[in-house]
Motif scaffolding. Sequence first.
Motif, mmCIF file in Angstrom:
data_model
loop_
_atom_site.group_PDB
_atom_site.id
_atom_site.type_symbol
_atom_site.label_atom_id
_atom_site.label_comp_id
_atom_site.label_asym_id
_atom_site.label_seq_id
_atom_site.Cartn_x
_atom_site.Cartn_y
_atom_site.Cartn_z
ATOM 1 N N ALA A 126 0.831 -1.203 0.000
ATOM 2 C CA ALA A 126 0.000 0.000 0.000
ATOM 3 C C ALA A 126 0.867 1.255 0.000
ATOM 4 O O ALA A 126 0.581 2.219 -0.726
ATOM 5 N N GLU A 127 1.915 1.250 0.804
ATOM 6 C CA GLU A 127 2.815 2.408 0.843
ATOM 7 C C GLU A 127 3.514 2.597 -0.501
ATOM 8 O O GLU A 127 3.649 3.719 -0.990
ATOM 9 N N LEU A 128 3.930 1.511 -1.093
ATOM 10 C CA LEU A 128 4.612 1.578 -2.379
ATOM 11 C C LEU A 128 3.689 2.135 -3.467
ATOM 12 O O LEU A 128 4.116 2.932 -4.310
ATOM 13 N N LEU A 129 2.418 1.744 -3.434
ATOM 14 C CA LEU A 129 1.462 2.195 -4.445
ATOM 15 C C LEU A 129 0.780 3.520 -4.082
ATOM 16 O O LEU A 129 0.048 4.081 -4.887
ATOM 17 N N GLY A 130 0.986 3.969 -2.843
ATOM 18 C CA GLY A 130 0.386 5.230 -2.409
ATOM 19 C C GLY A 130 -1.106 5.136 -2.165
ATOM 20 O O GLY A 130 -1.842 6.092 -2.403
ATOM 21 N N VAL A 131 -1.568 3.975 -1.688
ATOM 22 C CA VAL A 131 -2.988 3.784 -1.390
ATOM 23 C C VAL A 131 -3.121 3.299 0.049
ATOM 24 O O VAL A 131 -2.133 3.024 0.724
ATOM 25 N N THR A 132 -4.349 3.160 0.511
ATOM 26 C CA THR A 132 -4.563 2.658 1.869
ATOM 27 C C THR A 132 -4.469 1.138 1.886
ATOM 28 O O THR A 132 -4.792 0.480 0.878
ATOM 29 N N PRO A 133 -4.047 0.569 2.996
ATOM 30 C CA PRO A 133 -3.978 -0.896 3.082
ATOM 31 C C PRO A 133 -5.338 -1.566 2.895
ATOM 32 O O PRO A 133 -5.421 -2.660 2.359
ATOM 33 N N GLU A 134 -6.426 -0.892 3.315
ATOM 34 C CA GLU A 134 -7.758 -1.469 3.182
ATOM 35 C C GLU A 134 -8.168 -1.628 1.716
ATOM 36 O O GLU A 134 -8.959 -2.507 1.374
ATOM 37 N N SER A 135 -7.636 -0.757 0.835
ATOM 38 C CA SER A 135 -7.979 -0.882 -0.583
ATOM 39 C C SER A 135 -7.236 -2.053 -1.236
ATOM 40 O O SER A 135 -7.678 -2.579 -2.248
ATOM 41 N N ILE A 136 -6.125 -2.473 -0.643
ATOM 42 C CA ILE A 136 -5.374 -3.627 -1.160
ATOM 43 C C ILE A 136 -5.998 -4.933 -0.645
ATOM 44 O O ILE A 136 -6.190 -5.876 -1.379
ATOM 45 N N ASP A 137 -6.306 -4.950 0.658
ATOM 46 C CA ASP A 137 -6.842 -6.155 1.296
ATOM 47 C C ASP A 137 -8.042 -5.756 2.143
ATOM 48 O O ASP A 137 -7.868 -5.120 3.180
ATOM 49 N N PRO A 138 -9.252 -6.137 1.735
ATOM 50 C CA PRO A 138 -10.433 -5.765 2.511
ATOM 51 C C PRO A 138 -10.420 -6.344 3.934
ATOM 52 O O PRO A 138 -11.060 -5.803 4.816
ATOM 53 N N GLY A 139 -9.680 -7.415 4.158
ATOM 54 C CA GLY A 139 -9.608 -8.027 5.483
ATOM 55 C C GLY A 139 -8.541 -7.422 6.372
ATOM 56 O O GLY A 139 -8.290 -7.910 7.473
#
Length: 144
Positions: A126-139
């Motif tokens: 998520a940090e590498l892509l600049g997004v929130t962790p919740e958007s990568i993994d809903p769990g």
Amino acid sequence: MAMSTIRAFRQPPPRRRRDRRGRGLRGPLAWPALPLMRTRSDRFDEAVLAAMERIERRLGQRLEAVEVAVELVPPSDPNPWEEHRIPLCRCFPPEGRLPGRIVLYRRPIETRLQPVVDNLVTEQVAELLGVTPESIDPGYPREP
């Protein structure tokens, strides 16, 4: 004619020994200590020892009377202080001549390791892509 006499005195090449079932040369009796040949239990014990050595370097003699042990699972006797959860470790204070003891339970710690790894990988991606962790993994976050 000289060549034939040389051949007569030449010894045959040494025969390779095979095992009795003819499957080939026998290997060494003991393998070298390779990292992949260590068991999970060995790696866990090494991690605990490394952690204790790191702490001992900082605290020195204060830890002389402390023993550390690793057990596979906690005992099945119910402890009133630990309701509805499996302990990861226990600490026993010194009693009489017995030193203080720390006991780590390998299986409960290992079962909680995968969610921790999942969370760390999710956070880093998520940090590498600049997004929130919740958007990568809903769990996310996974509970250990």
